[in-house]
Scaffold this motif. Structure first.
Motif, PDB file in Angstrom:
ATOM      1  N   ARG A 124       0.842  -1.198   0.000  1.00 14.49           N
ATOM      2  CA  ARG A 124       0.000   0.000   0.000  1.00 14.49           C
ATOM      3  C   ARG A 124       0.876   1.246   0.000  1.00 14.49           C
ATOM      4  NH1 ARG A 124      -4.058   0.937   3.400  1.00 14.49           N
ATOM      5  NH2 ARG A 124      -4.843  -1.179   3.629  1.00 14.49           N
ATOM      6  N   PHE A 125       0.341   2.292  -0.607  1.00 14.99           N
ATOM      7  CA  PHE A 125       0.944   3.612  -0.510  1.00 14.99           C
ATOM      8  C   PHE A 125      -0.024   4.426   0.322  1.00 14.99           C
ATOM      9  CE2 PHE A 125       2.893   2.332  -4.647  1.00 14.99           C
ATOM     10  CZ  PHE A 125       4.227   2.497  -4.292  1.00 14.99           C
ATOM     11  N   GLY A 126       0.303   4.674   1.571  1.00 14.79           N
ATOM     12  CA  GLY A 126      -0.629   5.385   2.446  1.00 14.79           C
ATOM     13  C   GLY A 126      -1.920   4.598   2.552  1.00 14.79           C
TER      14      GLY A 126
ATOM     15  N   GLU B 145      -4.426   0.778  -1.312  1.00 12.67           N
ATOM     16  CA  GLU B 145      -3.945  -0.595  -1.403  1.00 12.67           C
ATOM     17  C   GLU B 145      -3.670  -0.874  -2.866  1.00 12.67           C
ATOM     18  OE1 GLU B 145      -6.743  -3.188   0.452  1.00 12.67           O
ATOM     19  OE2 GLU B 145      -5.240  -4.762   0.699  1.00 12.67           O
ATOM     20  N   VAL B 146      -2.403  -0.967  -3.218  1.00 15.72           N
ATOM     21  CA  VAL B 146      -2.042  -1.042  -4.632  1.00 15.72           C
ATOM     22  C   VAL B 146      -1.920  -2.491  -5.105  1.00 15.72           C
ATOM     23  CG1 VAL B 146      -0.289  -0.399  -6.314  1.00 15.72           C
ATOM     24  CG2 VAL B 146      -0.911   1.182  -4.504  1.00 15.72           C
ATOM     25  N   LEU B 147      -1.374  -3.352  -4.273  1.00 15.88           N
ATOM     26  CA  LEU B 147      -1.338  -4.785  -4.594  1.00 15.88           C
ATOM     27  C   LEU B 147      -2.091  -5.516  -3.498  1.00 15.88           C
ATOM     28  CD1 LEU B 147       2.401  -5.161  -5.699  1.00 15.88           C
ATOM     29  CD2 LEU B 147       0.378  -4.910  -7.163  1.00 15.88           C
TER      30      LEU B 147
ATOM     31  N   PRO C  82      -5.113  -2.254 -16.910  1.00 19.16           N
ATOM     32  CA  PRO C  82      -5.352  -0.813 -17.029  1.00 19.16           C
ATOM     33  C   PRO C  82      -4.327   0.022 -16.282  1.00 19.16           C
ATOM     34  CG  PRO C  82      -7.256  -1.936 -16.014  1.00 19.16           C
ATOM     35  CD  PRO C  82      -6.183  -2.955 -16.195  1.00 19.16           C
ATOM     36  N   SER C  83      -4.257   1.286 -16.630  1.00 17.11           N
ATOM     37  CA  SER C  83      -3.367   2.218 -15.946  1.00 17.11           C
ATOM     38  C   SER C  83      -3.743   2.300 -14.468  1.00 17.11           C
ATOM     39  CB  SER C  83      -3.506   3.593 -16.614  1.00 17.11           C
ATOM     40  OG  SER C  83      -2.645   4.485 -15.987  1.00 17.11           O
ATOM     41  N   GLY C  84      -2.727   2.260 -13.623  1.00 13.87           N
ATOM     42  CA  GLY C  84      -2.977   2.379 -12.184  1.00 13.87           C
ATOM     43  C   GLY C  84      -3.329   1.060 -11.512  1.00 13.87           C
ATOM     44  N   SER C  85      -3.322  -0.037 -12.260  1.00 12.82           N
ATOM     45  CA  SER C  85      -3.746  -1.320 -11.672  1.00 12.82           C
ATOM     46  C   SER C  85      -2.660  -1.959 -10.811  1.00 12.82           C
ATOM     47  CB  SER C  85      -4.191  -2.288 -12.778  1.00 12.82           C
ATOM     48  OG  SER C  85      -3.141  -2.490 -13.703  1.00 12.82           O
ATOM     49  N   GLY C  86      -1.412  -1.453 -10.903  1.00 10.63           N
ATOM     50  CA  GLY C  86      -0.354  -1.965 -10.030  1.00 10.63           C
ATOM     51  C   GLY C  86       0.744  -2.728 -10.756  1.00 10.63           C
ATOM     52  N   LYS C  87       0.788  -2.648 -12.084  1.00 11.37           N
ATOM     53  CA  LYS C  87       1.758  -3.430 -12.857  1.00 11.37           C
ATOM     54  C   LYS C  87       3.197  -3.030 -12.526  1.00 11.37           C
ATOM     55  CE  LYS C  87       0.067  -1.983 -16.767  1.00 11.37           C
ATOM     56  NZ  LYS C  87      -0.929  -1.004 -16.258  1.00 11.37           N
ATOM     57  N   SER C  88       3.454  -1.707 -12.578  1.00 13.32           N
ATOM     58  CA  SER C  88       4.824  -1.252 -12.292  1.00 13.32           C
ATOM     59  C   SER C  88       5.200  -1.546 -10.851  1.00 13.32           C
ATOM     60  CB  SER C  88       4.965   0.253 -12.540  1.00 13.32           C
ATOM     61  OG  SER C  88       4.769   0.527 -13.892  1.00 13.32           O
ATOM     62  N   THR C  89       4.251  -1.345  -9.946  1.00 10.88           N
ATOM     63  CA  THR C  89       4.539  -1.596  -8.533  1.00 10.88           C
ATOM     64  C   THR C  89       4.906  -3.062  -8.335  1.00 10.88           C
ATOM     65  OG1 THR C  89       2.964   0.136  -7.969  1.00 10.88           O
ATOM     66  CG2 THR C  89       3.617  -1.357  -6.194  1.00 10.88           C
ATOM     67  N   LEU C  90       4.193  -3.956  -9.008  1.00 15.90           N
ATOM     68  CA  LEU C  90       4.506  -5.382  -8.898  1.00 15.90           C
ATOM     69  C   LEU C  90       5.938  -5.654  -9.370  1.00 15.90           C
ATOM     70  CD1 LEU C  90       3.843  -8.366  -8.492  1.00 15.90           C
ATOM     71  CD2 LEU C  90       2.755  -8.369 -10.748  1.00 15.90           C
TER      72      LEU C  90
ATOM     73  N   ASP D  84       9.459  -3.021 -17.954  1.00 20.85           N
ATOM     74  CA  ASP D  84       8.250  -2.242 -17.665  1.00 20.85           C
ATOM     75  C   ASP D  84       7.946  -1.320 -18.841  1.00 20.85           C
ATOM     76  OD1 ASP D  84       6.085  -1.001 -16.607  1.00 20.85           O
ATOM     77  OD2 ASP D  84       7.097  -0.181 -14.842  1.00 20.85           O
ATOM     78  N   GLU D  85       7.032  -1.737 -19.677  1.00 21.00           N
ATOM     79  CA  GLU D  85       6.614  -0.968 -20.855  1.00 21.00           C
ATOM     80  C   GLU D  85       7.807  -0.414 -21.625  1.00 21.00           C
ATOM     81  OE1 GLU D  85       3.243   1.484 -20.682  1.00 21.00           O
ATOM     82  OE2 GLU D  85       2.527   0.656 -18.794  1.00 21.00           O
ATOM     83  N   PRO D  86       8.676  -1.294 -22.086  1.00 26.28           N
ATOM     84  CA  PRO D  86       9.933  -0.832 -22.684  1.00 26.28           C
ATOM     85  C   PRO D  86       9.764  -0.095 -24.003  1.00 26.28           C
ATOM     86  CG  PRO D  86       9.657  -3.191 -23.006  1.00 26.28           C
ATOM     87  CD  PRO D  86       8.559  -2.756 -22.073  1.00 26.28           C
TER      88      PRO D  86
END
Ligand SMILES: Nc1ncnc2c1ncn2[C@@H]1O[C@H](COP(=O)(O)OP(=O)(O)OP(=O)(O)O)[C@@H](O)[C@H]1O
Ligand SMILES: [Mg+2]
Length: 288
Positions: free
Chosen positions: A33-35, A38-40, A58-66, A194-196
């Motif tokens: 979580r960020f604050g 809950e991201v993942l 989708p954007s914001g779904s947590g892909k980069s965070t994962l 990550d989205e290269p």
């Protein structure tokens, strides 16, 4: 509905038999979580050796965070990430989970290479020097050895003749290929992307995907966050659709792209096709 994604005939059937061993990456019940956000939320995934996993969503779904959690660029709050069997980020002390030291984290993640949307090359170094940098400073290789390896990696990504060029003199696609060479030079066991290609002009996307396809053919284990559905359909052993911090759907490309039942996945793919149809009409007319 998804006839526009071209699947090779073999896409759903050819998965090389592998030696029985633990997955290269094992993720169990991962939470971040960020604050208050809950991201993942309880992500489970396995990446086997030589497997190519494409992650869409989708954007914001947590892909980069994962991906960042897998590379220890982000801490995670709950669950486990194991790299080749070793717990990443945490250790145990008196039966309690404690944060691992940076040295320990670096040791566990030493075999992970990562490539980002932005290439992050040093502007004051040539392509060759960019690839050599971590070999000299992190692996502490002798200069001649580092140079040989860096040249070989530039050759792997089709840039054998660009070693002396500074990033400003290279196209975006070439810069991204230098970034791939830089990651490969560390001899990783797995490459995270990550989205290269998403920062590239459309005509430069193909050369980078080509390099990635070759890596996959050579047996590199890869996890790729991508919006290139054609690439995912052709190259992935497994496609994962992340939605709101969870892996909502995973399966072989055919299962995910052609037999999608999950309503949010169907919506996501539909949006993708509508956008692509829009651009293939030259960007004219209504998007659905
Ligand atoms: N450092 C951070 N601090 C606070 N919130 C963050 C941070 N990084 C990401 N987030 C939030 O976490 C959520 C997931 O972000 P993430 O970047 O993982 O999404 P994504 O699936 O990669 O999206 P995109 O397709 O746009 O790249 C978003 O709501 C984002 O705003
Ligand atoms: Mg992202």
């Amino acid at each position: 509905m998804n006839a526009m994604i071209d699947l090779p005939a073999s896409a759903s059937s050819v998965v090389e038999p592998r030696a029985p061993s633990s997955p290269l990456i094992e993720v169990r019940n991962l939470g971040k979580r960020f604050g208050d956000v809950e991201v993942l939320r309880g992500v489970d995934l396995d990446i086997e050796r030589s497997e190519v996993v494409c992650i869409i969503g989708p954007s914001g779904s947590g892909k980069s965070t994962l991906l960042r959690c897998l590379a220890a660029l982000e801490t995670y709050d709950t669950g486990e990430v194991r790299i080749e069997g070793e717990l990443l980020g945490y250790g145990e002390k008196n039966g309690r989970r404690v944060r691992a030291s940076q040295g320990e984290i670096n040791r566990v993640r030493r075999n992970i290479g990562m490539v980002f949307q932005q290439f992050n090359l040093w502007p004051h170094m040539t392509a060759l020097e960019n690839v050599m940098e971590a070999l000299l400073r992190v692996q502490r290789l002798p200069r001649a050895h580092a140079q040989r390896r860096a040249n070989a990696m530039l050759e792997t990504v089709g840039l054998a003749n660009k070693g002396d060029a500074y990033p400003a003199k290279l196209s975006g696609g070439q810069q991204q290929r230098v970034a791939i060479a830089r990651a490969l030079a560390m001899e990783p066991h797995i490459m995270l992307f990550d989205e290269p290609t998403s920062a590239l002009d459309p005509e430069l996307v193909g050369e980078v995907l080509q390099v990635m396809k070759q890596l996959a053919r050579d047996g590199m284990t890869m996890a790729v966050v991508t919006h290139e559905m054609g690439f995912a359909a052709q190259v992935a052993d497994k496609v994962m659709f992340i939605d709101q911090g969870r892996i909502a759907v995973q399966g072989k490309p055919r299962e995910v792209f052609h037999d999608a039942r999950d309503p949010r996945l169907r919506q996501f793919l539909q949006n993708y096709f509508d956008r692509n149809a829009f651009w293939s009409r030259g960007g004219e007319g209504e998007t659905a």
